[in-house]
Design an enzyme around this catalytic site. Structure first.
Site, short mmCIF file in Angstrom:
data_model
loop_
_atom_site.label_atom_id
_atom_site.label_comp_id
_atom_site.label_asym_id
_atom_site.label_seq_id
_atom_site.Cartn_x
_atom_site.Cartn_y
_atom_site.Cartn_z
N GLU A 1 -15.54 -6.10 -2.42
CA GLU A 1 -15.38 -4.80 -2.56
C GLU A 1 -16.61 -3.92 -2.70
O GLU A 1 -16.69 -2.72 -3.16
CB GLU A 1 -14.15 -4.29 -3.73
CG GLU A 1 -12.84 -4.81 -3.53
CD GLU A 1 -11.89 -4.39 -4.30
OE1 GLU A 1 -11.44 -3.42 -4.60
OE2 GLU A 1 -11.59 -5.35 -5.29
N SER B 1 -8.00 -4.08 -3.35
CA SER B 1 -8.26 -3.47 -2.00
C SER B 1 -7.61 -3.93 -1.08
O SER B 1 -7.91 -3.48 0.12
CB SER B 1 -9.85 -3.08 -1.53
OG SER B 1 -10.51 -2.18 -2.65
N TYR C 1 -8.89 3.04 3.38
CA TYR C 1 -10.42 3.70 3.41
C TYR C 1 -10.77 4.11 4.72
O TYR C 1 -11.72 5.01 4.92
CB TYR C 1 -11.27 2.68 3.00
CG TYR C 1 -11.14 1.89 1.72
CD1 TYR C 1 -11.44 2.90 0.35
CD2 TYR C 1 -10.48 0.55 1.29
CE1 TYR C 1 -10.99 2.35 -0.77
CE2 TYR C 1 -10.29 0.28 0.00
CZ TYR C 1 -10.35 1.21 -1.08
OH TYR C 1 -10.30 0.44 -2.36
N ARG D 1 -4.51 2.36 -12.89
CA ARG D 1 -3.68 2.79 -12.00
C ARG D 1 -2.42 1.81 -11.67
O ARG D 1 -3.06 0.48 -11.67
CB ARG D 1 -4.07 3.20 -10.70
CG ARG D 1 -3.28 4.12 -9.77
CD ARG D 1 -4.03 4.13 -8.23
NE ARG D 1 -3.73 3.07 -7.49
CZ ARG D 1 -4.54 2.22 -7.07
NH1 ARG D 1 -5.95 2.62 -6.98
NH2 ARG D 1 -4.18 1.27 -6.41
N ASP E 1 0.61 0.22 -9.36
CA ASP E 1 1.57 0.38 -8.03
C ASP E 1 2.82 -0.23 -7.98
O ASP E 1 3.05 -1.08 -8.64
CB ASP E 1 0.61 -0.37 -6.85
CG ASP E 1 -0.84 0.26 -6.82
OD1 ASP E 1 -1.36 1.41 -7.25
OD2 ASP E 1 -1.79 -0.42 -6.29
N GLU F 1 1.19 -3.94 -8.34
CA GLU F 1 -0.08 -4.36 -9.00
C GLU F 1 -0.47 -3.57 -10.04
O GLU F 1 0.03 -2.26 -10.00
CB GLU F 1 -1.13 -4.69 -8.05
CG GLU F 1 -0.80 -5.68 -6.86
CD GLU F 1 -1.85 -5.84 -5.78
OE1 GLU F 1 -2.98 -5.20 -5.99
OE2 GLU F 1 -1.65 -6.22 -4.73
N ASN G 1 -4.53 -1.73 -11.42
CA ASN G 1 -5.92 -1.64 -11.17
C ASN G 1 -6.42 -0.96 -12.41
O ASN G 1 -6.32 0.02 -12.70
CB ASN G 1 -6.00 -0.60 -9.63
CG ASN G 1 -7.43 -0.75 -9.26
OD1 ASN G 1 -8.37 -0.87 -10.23
ND2 ASN G 1 -7.54 -0.69 -8.04
N GLY H 1 -10.68 3.05 -7.71
CA GLY H 1 -11.50 3.70 -6.88
C GLY H 1 -11.98 5.02 -7.14
O GLY H 1 -11.00 5.84 -7.79
#
Length: 323
Positions: free
Chosen positions: A24, A152, A218, A257, A259, A272, A274, A278
């Protein structure tokens, strides 16, 4: 936010850690550049550090007061850099060593959530060829195949039958020795950001691709981000509470964060967490912050404000309970 220079000078000399050596790295460099620019606009004495194996020597020599971690992937959000910063006694943003390691480990974070009674799709470790048949029998198709320690959506793929599972496993294990196959849950995808103890507005993710993969995150212009997310107030409150419960279960702190996917029956499933989200032009936490009335610069400064000094005997930095 840029006018509050007197307040931001209190942060001292700040290292923005970016780059690193994970898959990443390109995303991290973009996140780090955005964070660095925001801090400088706000009057913070911030310096970008492209992290290499000599990072401890460089940080010790430069006499920084705080570190903003904008590193994604292994070496950056898995407890490694957090442990190095603990040794240096340098306050840093985000979760401590244990929570960072758990958050980066998809298999073990799911175990923690299951133990806490939080819903997450059934999964199976793919340790070798015999496990492919076991997944077919015990988990069923379709499944999502994931490298355990990548972010990612790198190396991830959907499998609808045994041969596709074999191919997805071969792809995933190029990135990680540990791979899981997770039961596919059909439904709408949501993400919820946590800042301190504050839950930010949920975002619904829509993509014409099979799932919210690297390209959708992205590169694609076809991805839609809905905030307000369209959930009824009660359901949004429910997913926010679940995000905070998942965050707490792994011991996360500062910001992060979580998900989710919501199935046809209206049940939310944890996918998941994080712990170093990002901060690019496509990133989700800045979108949620904007919906909460917070611009990018303010968000970055608020994240930096969560960093405080490591406490003796603690597994991570002492963080404010809210920002």
């Amino acid at each position: 936010m840029s006018g509050n220079r007197g307040e931001t000078r209190g942060f001292g000399r700040v290292a923005v850690l970016m780059g690193g050596w994970s898959a990443e790295r390109p995303v991290s460099l973009e996140s780090g550049a955005a964070v660095l620019a925001a801090l400088r606009r706000c009057g913070v004495d911030a310096h970008g550090i492209d992290v290499g194996r000599d990072v401890m020597i460089r940080l010790a020599a430069a006499h920084f007061d705080r570190a903003f971690i904008a590193l994604h992937g292994r070496g950056g959000e898995d407890g490694v850099i957090q442990g190095a910063l603990e040794v240096l006694g340098l306050p840093y943003t985000g979760s401590g060593v244990l929570a960072s390691a758990l958050g980066m480990d998809k298999r073990r974070s799911k175990m923690v959530w299951q133990a806490a009674g939080l819903a997450t799709p059934a999964s199976r470790l793919l340790a070798g060829e015999p496990d492919l048949e076991t997944v077919a029998q015990e988990v069923g198709f379709p499944v999502m195949v994931k490298p355990v320690h990548e972010g990612s959506s790198i190396g991830m793929g959907r499998a609808d039958d045994l041969e596709a599972l074999r191919r997805a496993w071969e792809t995933a294990r190029r990135y990680d020795a540990e791979v899981i196959a997770e039961r596919w849950v059909q439904g709408a995808e949501y993400t919820v950001a946590v800042l301190g103890r504050r839950v930010l507005p949920a975002i619904r993710l829509e993509t014409p691709r099979d799932f919210y993969d690297y390209e959708a995150k992205y590169q694609a212009s076809s991805t839609r981000y809905l905030c307000p997310c369209g959930l009824e107030a009660e359901a949004e409150a429910e997913v926010g509470a679940l995000a905070l419960a998942a965050f707490d279960a792994v011991g996360a702190s500062g910001w992060g964060r979580v998900d989710f996917i919501r199935d046809g029956a209206g049940r939310f499933w944890l996918l998941e967490i994080n712990t170093v989200p990002g901060m690019t032009g496509h990133s989700l936490v800045p979108m949620a912050a904007r919906a909460a009335g917070m611009d990018f610069d303010e968000l970055v400064v608020r994240v930096l404000a969560t960093a405080s000094g490591p406490m003796p005997g603690a597994g991570g930095p002492a963080l404010e309970s809210d920002v």
